[in-house]
Design a protein around this motif. Structure first.
Motif, short mmCIF file in Angstrom:
data_model
loop_
_atom_site.label_atom_id
_atom_site.label_comp_id
_atom_site.label_asym_id
_atom_site.label_seq_id
_atom_site.Cartn_x
_atom_site.Cartn_y
_atom_site.Cartn_z
N GLY A 118 0.81 8.16 -6.30
CA GLY A 118 -0.21 9.04 -6.86
C GLY A 118 -0.47 8.87 -8.34
O GLY A 118 -1.57 9.18 -8.82
N TYR A 119 0.54 8.39 -9.08
CA TYR A 119 0.39 8.24 -10.53
C TYR A 119 0.40 6.78 -10.98
O TYR A 119 0.70 6.48 -12.14
N LEU A 120 0.07 5.87 -10.08
CA LEU A 120 0.06 4.45 -10.44
C LEU A 120 -0.83 4.17 -11.64
O LEU A 120 -0.51 3.32 -12.48
N ASN A 121 -1.96 4.87 -11.71
CA ASN A 121 -2.90 4.59 -12.81
C ASN A 121 -2.37 5.04 -14.16
O ASN A 121 -2.99 4.77 -15.19
N ARG A 122 -1.22 5.71 -14.19
CA ARG A 122 -0.61 6.12 -15.45
C ARG A 122 0.36 5.07 -16.00
O ARG A 122 0.91 5.25 -17.09
N LEU A 123 0.56 4.02 -15.23
CA LEU A 123 1.47 2.97 -15.69
C LEU A 123 0.92 2.33 -16.96
O LEU A 123 -0.26 1.99 -17.04
N THR A 146 0.69 -7.05 -5.78
CA THR A 146 -0.37 -6.04 -5.87
C THR A 146 0.12 -4.74 -5.27
O THR A 146 0.73 -4.74 -4.19
N LEU A 147 -0.13 -3.64 -5.97
CA LEU A 147 0.13 -2.30 -5.45
C LEU A 147 -1.20 -1.56 -5.40
O LEU A 147 -1.99 -1.66 -6.34
N PHE A 148 -1.43 -0.81 -4.33
CA PHE A 148 -2.68 -0.03 -4.31
C PHE A 148 -2.52 1.27 -3.55
O PHE A 148 -1.64 1.42 -2.69
N THR A 149 -3.39 2.22 -3.89
CA THR A 149 -3.45 3.51 -3.23
C THR A 149 -4.88 4.00 -3.28
O THR A 149 -5.70 3.48 -4.05
N CYS A 150 -5.20 5.00 -2.48
CA CYS A 150 -6.55 5.55 -2.53
C CYS A 150 -6.66 6.62 -3.61
O CYS A 150 -5.66 7.23 -3.99
N ALA A 160 0.85 -1.19 0.00
CA ALA A 160 0.00 0.00 0.00
C ALA A 160 0.88 1.24 0.00
O ALA A 160 1.94 1.26 0.63
N GLY A 161 0.44 2.27 -0.72
CA GLY A 161 1.20 3.52 -0.75
C GLY A 161 0.27 4.70 -0.71
O GLY A 161 -0.88 4.63 -1.17
N HIS A 162 0.74 5.81 -0.17
CA HIS A 162 -0.05 7.04 -0.14
C HIS A 162 -0.18 7.58 -1.57
O HIS A 162 0.64 7.27 -2.44
N ASN A 163 -1.20 8.40 -1.82
CA ASN A 163 -1.38 8.94 -3.17
C ASN A 163 -0.61 10.23 -3.41
O ASN A 163 -0.97 11.05 -4.25
N TYR A 164 0.50 10.42 -2.67
CA TYR A 164 1.41 11.52 -2.99
C TYR A 164 1.95 11.30 -4.41
O TYR A 164 2.15 10.16 -4.85
N ALA A 165 2.25 12.40 -5.09
CA ALA A 165 2.87 12.28 -6.41
C ALA A 165 4.20 11.55 -6.32
O ALA A 165 4.60 10.82 -7.24
N ARG A 179 -9.98 2.35 -3.92
CA ARG A 179 -8.59 1.93 -3.96
C ARG A 179 -8.18 1.59 -5.40
O ARG A 179 -8.73 0.64 -5.99
N ILE A 180 -7.28 2.37 -5.95
CA ILE A 180 -6.74 2.07 -7.27
C ILE A 180 -5.75 0.93 -7.09
O ILE A 180 -4.75 1.06 -6.37
N THR A 181 -6.04 -0.20 -7.73
CA THR A 181 -5.32 -1.45 -7.45
C THR A 181 -4.69 -2.01 -8.71
O THR A 181 -5.37 -2.23 -9.71
N LEU A 182 -3.39 -2.23 -8.66
CA LEU A 182 -2.65 -2.78 -9.80
C LEU A 182 -2.21 -4.20 -9.48
O LEU A 182 -1.58 -4.44 -8.44
N ARG A 183 -2.53 -5.13 -10.38
CA ARG A 183 -2.17 -6.55 -10.22
C ARG A 183 -1.05 -6.91 -11.19
O ARG A 183 -1.11 -6.55 -12.37
#
Length: 205
Positions: A137-142, A184-188, A128-133, A195-199
């Motif tokens: 914060g930019y996980l969904n840009r992967l 799995t990586l996730f952040t709010c 789990a990680g905070h949604n700081y940049a 929770r934006i969740t990457l598998r």
């Protein structure tokens, strides 16, 4: 009366603008602090990992990593300034190298991602990680098929490829841990309600 009513709305508007500015300033400050802390901690972790200060013995005479012999072994931890870390997460596409704490806590998230559950050796670790940049914060840009890696305290590197991105409700704790996911990586999200969740699947390199 009209002037009084108008003045009230002006005051309310100024208060709201002021509150928004304070929140924005705090977020920027927290992001700067988190980025500086992560950078310094990663530097310390690398120094200890690659100088062999943690585990002088990491394999047998055939040079096989010890985790392959003992898959149930506890992940080695490195203590830095009284805090314990299990390794370094690298996300090249986002130009990120982040320390990962061994235990999850909301306070810990303010300076580094935390292991939420699982083990890198059992192919079920969740971070789990905070949604700081400067953090997640930019996980969904992967990019689709984007790759990340994790280096443990013994210097073993594990590589992963993105399989899917999903959004879970904050109460979906069972959905977070279930399924056959190697990492799995996730952040709010910004509202904190999802929770934006990457598998990821583990890959060989």
């Amino acid at each position: 009366m009209k002037n009084k009513g108008g003045n009230i709305f002006i005051v309310i508007g100024l208060v709201l603008i002021g509150a928004a500015l304070i929140i924005t300033f705090n977020n920027i400050r927290e992001n700067i602090v988190a980025e500086k802390s992560s950078r310094e901690t990663v530097s310390c972790l690398k120094e200890q990992i690659y100088n062999g200060e943690i585990s002088p013995y990491t394999g047998d005479e055939n040079n096989e990593p010890i985790y392959k012999q003992y898959s149930d072994m506890t992940m080695p931890e490195i203590e830095i300034d009284g805090e314990r870390y299990i390794g370094i997460l690298s996300i090249p596409d986002l130009d990120l190298e982040l320390p990962v704490r061994g235990d999850f806590s909301y306070k810990g998230l303010t300076t580094a991602p935390c292991r939420y559950s699982g083990s890198i050796y059992k192919d079920d670790m969740i971070i789990a990680g905070h949604n700081y940049a400067a953090h997640f914060g930019y996980l969904n840009r992967l990019d689709p098929d984007g790759e990340v890696s994790f280096t443990d305290g013994d210097g073993n590197e594990f590589n992963y490829r993105l399989r899917e991105i999903v959004q879970l409700n904050e109460t979906d704790t069972e959905e977070m841990v279930e399924g056959d996911w190697d990492l799995t990586l996730f952040t709010c999200n910004l509202s904190g309600r999802n929770r934006i969740t990457l598998r990821f699947d583990r890959i060989s390199k």
